[in-house]
Write an enzyme that holds these catalytic residues in place. Structure first.
Site, PDB file in Angstrom:
ATOM      1  N   LYS A  10      39.662  36.730  29.730  1.00  0.00           N
ATOM      2  CA  LYS A  10      40.568  37.393  28.789  1.00  0.00           C
ATOM      3  C   LYS A  10      40.483  36.802  27.372  1.00  0.00           C
ATOM      4  O   LYS A  10      39.911  35.719  27.185  1.00  0.00           O
ATOM      5  CB  LYS A  10      42.004  37.284  29.332  1.00  0.00           C
ATOM      6  CG  LYS A  10      42.194  37.991  30.682  1.00  0.00           C
ATOM      7  CD  LYS A  10      43.667  38.017  31.082  1.00  0.00           C
ATOM      8  CE  LYS A  10      43.866  38.751  32.387  1.00  0.00           C
ATOM      9  NZ  LYS A  10      45.299  38.922  32.722  1.00  0.00           N
ATOM     10  N   TYR A  50      44.670  49.101  33.256  1.00  0.00           N
ATOM     11  CA  TYR A  50      45.892  48.594  33.892  1.00  0.00           C
ATOM     12  C   TYR A  50      46.876  49.712  34.243  1.00  0.00           C
ATOM     13  O   TYR A  50      48.078  49.470  34.328  1.00  0.00           O
ATOM     14  CB  TYR A  50      46.579  47.581  32.973  1.00  0.00           C
ATOM     15  CG  TYR A  50      45.946  46.202  32.994  1.00  0.00           C
ATOM     16  CD1 TYR A  50      45.933  45.432  34.150  1.00  0.00           C
ATOM     17  CD2 TYR A  50      45.401  45.645  31.838  1.00  0.00           C
ATOM     18  CE1 TYR A  50      45.385  44.158  34.178  1.00  0.00           C
ATOM     19  CE2 TYR A  50      44.834  44.367  31.851  1.00  0.00           C
ATOM     20  CZ  TYR A  50      44.835  43.638  33.032  1.00  0.00           C
ATOM     21  OH  TYR A  50      44.294  42.371  33.055  1.00  0.00           O
ATOM     22  N   ASN A 113      46.952  34.516  30.815  1.00  0.00           N
ATOM     23  CA  ASN A 113      46.556  33.764  32.005  1.00  0.00           C
ATOM     24  C   ASN A 113      45.045  33.682  32.229  1.00  0.00           C
ATOM     25  O   ASN A 113      44.584  33.512  33.357  1.00  0.00           O
ATOM     26  CB  ASN A 113      47.301  34.295  33.237  1.00  0.00           C
ATOM     27  CG  ASN A 113      46.944  35.729  33.558  1.00  0.00           C
ATOM     28  OD1 ASN A 113      46.232  36.376  32.796  1.00  0.00           O
ATOM     29  ND2 ASN A 113      47.408  36.227  34.687  1.00  0.00           N
ATOM     30  N   HIS A 116      41.192  37.748  34.878  1.00  0.00           N
ATOM     31  CA  HIS A 116      41.629  38.798  35.801  1.00  0.00           C
ATOM     32  C   HIS A 116      40.632  38.857  36.951  1.00  0.00           C
ATOM     33  O   HIS A 116      39.446  38.597  36.760  1.00  0.00           O
ATOM     34  CB  HIS A 116      41.665  40.159  35.103  1.00  0.00           C
ATOM     35  CG  HIS A 116      41.825  41.303  36.053  1.00  0.00           C
ATOM     36  ND1 HIS A 116      43.058  41.683  36.540  1.00  0.00           N
ATOM     37  CD2 HIS A 116      40.913  42.093  36.655  1.00  0.00           C
ATOM     38  CE1 HIS A 116      42.878  42.678  37.401  1.00  0.00           C
ATOM     39  NE2 HIS A 116      41.593  42.945  37.490  1.00  0.00           N
ATOM     40  N   GLU A 127      37.708  49.279  39.408  1.00  0.00           N
ATOM     41  CA  GLU A 127      37.548  48.420  38.226  1.00  0.00           C
ATOM     42  C   GLU A 127      36.075  48.245  37.844  1.00  0.00           C
ATOM     43  O   GLU A 127      35.739  48.221  36.664  1.00  0.00           O
ATOM     44  CB  GLU A 127      38.203  47.063  38.482  1.00  0.00           C
ATOM     45  CG  GLU A 127      39.719  47.175  38.587  1.00  0.00           C
ATOM     46  CD  GLU A 127      40.430  45.849  38.773  1.00  0.00           C
ATOM     47  OE1 GLU A 127      41.677  45.840  38.703  1.00  0.00           O
ATOM     48  OE2 GLU A 127      39.753  44.821  38.994  1.00  0.00           O
TER      49      GLU A 127
HETATM   50  P1  CMP Z   1      46.114  40.325  35.854  1.00  0.00           P
HETATM   51  O1  CMP Z   1      45.585  39.647  37.050  1.00  0.00           O
HETATM   52  O2  CMP Z   1      45.150  40.718  34.795  1.00  0.00           O
HETATM   53  O3  CMP Z   1      46.934  41.633  36.320  1.00  0.00           O
HETATM   54  C1  CMP Z   1      47.983  42.177  35.558  1.00  0.00           C
HETATM   55  C2  CMP Z   1      48.390  41.294  34.432  1.00  0.00           C
HETATM   56  O4  CMP Z   1      49.678  41.541  33.938  1.00  0.00           O
HETATM   57  C3  CMP Z   1      48.461  39.846  34.917  1.00  0.00           C
HETATM   58  O5  CMP Z   1      47.183  39.347  35.179  1.00  0.00           O
HETATM   59  C4  CMP Z   1      49.204  39.212  33.775  1.00  0.00           C
HETATM   60  O6  CMP Z   1      48.371  38.945  32.653  1.00  0.00           O
HETATM   61  C5  CMP Z   1      50.185  40.313  33.414  1.00  0.00           C
HETATM   62  N1  CMP Z   1      51.484  40.080  34.030  1.00  0.00           N
HETATM   63  C6  CMP Z   1      51.804  40.085  35.323  1.00  0.00           C
HETATM   64  N2  CMP Z   1      53.114  39.863  35.520  1.00  0.00           N
HETATM   65  C7  CMP Z   1      53.625  39.690  34.289  1.00  0.00           C
HETATM   66  C8  CMP Z   1      54.920  39.436  33.813  1.00  0.00           C
HETATM   67  N3  CMP Z   1      55.970  39.283  34.633  1.00  0.00           N
HETATM   68  N4  CMP Z   1      55.087  39.324  32.482  1.00  0.00           N
HETATM   69  C9  CMP Z   1      54.045  39.477  31.638  1.00  0.00           C
HETATM   70  N5  CMP Z   1      52.773  39.740  32.043  1.00  0.00           N
HETATM   71  C10 CMP Z   1      52.581  39.840  33.343  1.00  0.00           C
END
Ligand code: CMP
Length: 139
Positions: A10, A50, A113, A116, A127
């Site tokens: 990311k 998403y 984070n 993904h 995906e």
């Molecule tokens: P990812 O694995 O890319 O899948 C969905 C993404 O949404 C997740 O990682 C986070 O980056 C984001 N995400 C999931 N839960 C939350 C949350 N409670 N608040 C903000 N972002 C979130």
């Protein structure tokens, strides 16, 4: 069983120069890159990717973040690739991720984070096809 999963490094991880470290972790774990693409998502590309999270309160912020800078999109192949990559990434919230995981090392919070990874075979199929025509995947 050999399978494929989609991974995204990311914008936060690209900005902190963690591309090499993250790809090294995939390779060391037996997840072989069979397609790699560096790109910057448009907001619409992020929203389409998403779409399952469309109703979530964090959807708009997530899509703004994901289109804020370059990302690296990869198809990883290996035994149990989907679960292996999820174990390697750690919990969605880096604060809850186990030591030694990518999100523990590079994630800042539940939104920023670092990586993904697909969460099921059906999701992986969607995906992978979202970014890569079959002819761009080797192996
Ligand atoms: P990812 O694995 O890319 O899948 C969905 C993404 O949404 C997740 O990682 C986070 O980056 C984001 N995400 C999931 N839960 C939350 C949350 N409670 N608040 C903000 N972002 C979130």
């Amino acid at each position: 069983m050999s399978e494929r999963t989609l991974a995204i490094i990311k914008p936060d991880a690209v900005k902190k120069n963690a591309i090499g470290d993250i790809i090294a972790r995939y390779e060391k774990a037996g997840l072989k890159p069979v397609a790699i693409r560096m790109m910057q998502f448009s907001k619409a590309t992020a929203e389409g990717f998403y779409v399952v999270h469309k109703a979530r309160p964090f959807f708009d912020s997530l899509c703004t973040f994901m289109s804020s800078g370059p990302v690296v999109v990869l198809v990883l192949q290996g035994d149990n690739a989907i679960k292996k990559n999820r174990d390697l990434m750690g919990a969605t919230d880096p604060a809850k991720a186990e030591a030694g995981t990518i999100r523990k090392a590079h994630g800042a919070n539940i939104e920023f984070n670092a990586v993904h990874g697909s969460d099921s075979p059906e999701t992986a199929k969607f995906e992978i096809a979202y970014f890569f025509p079959q002819t761009d995947i080797v192996g």
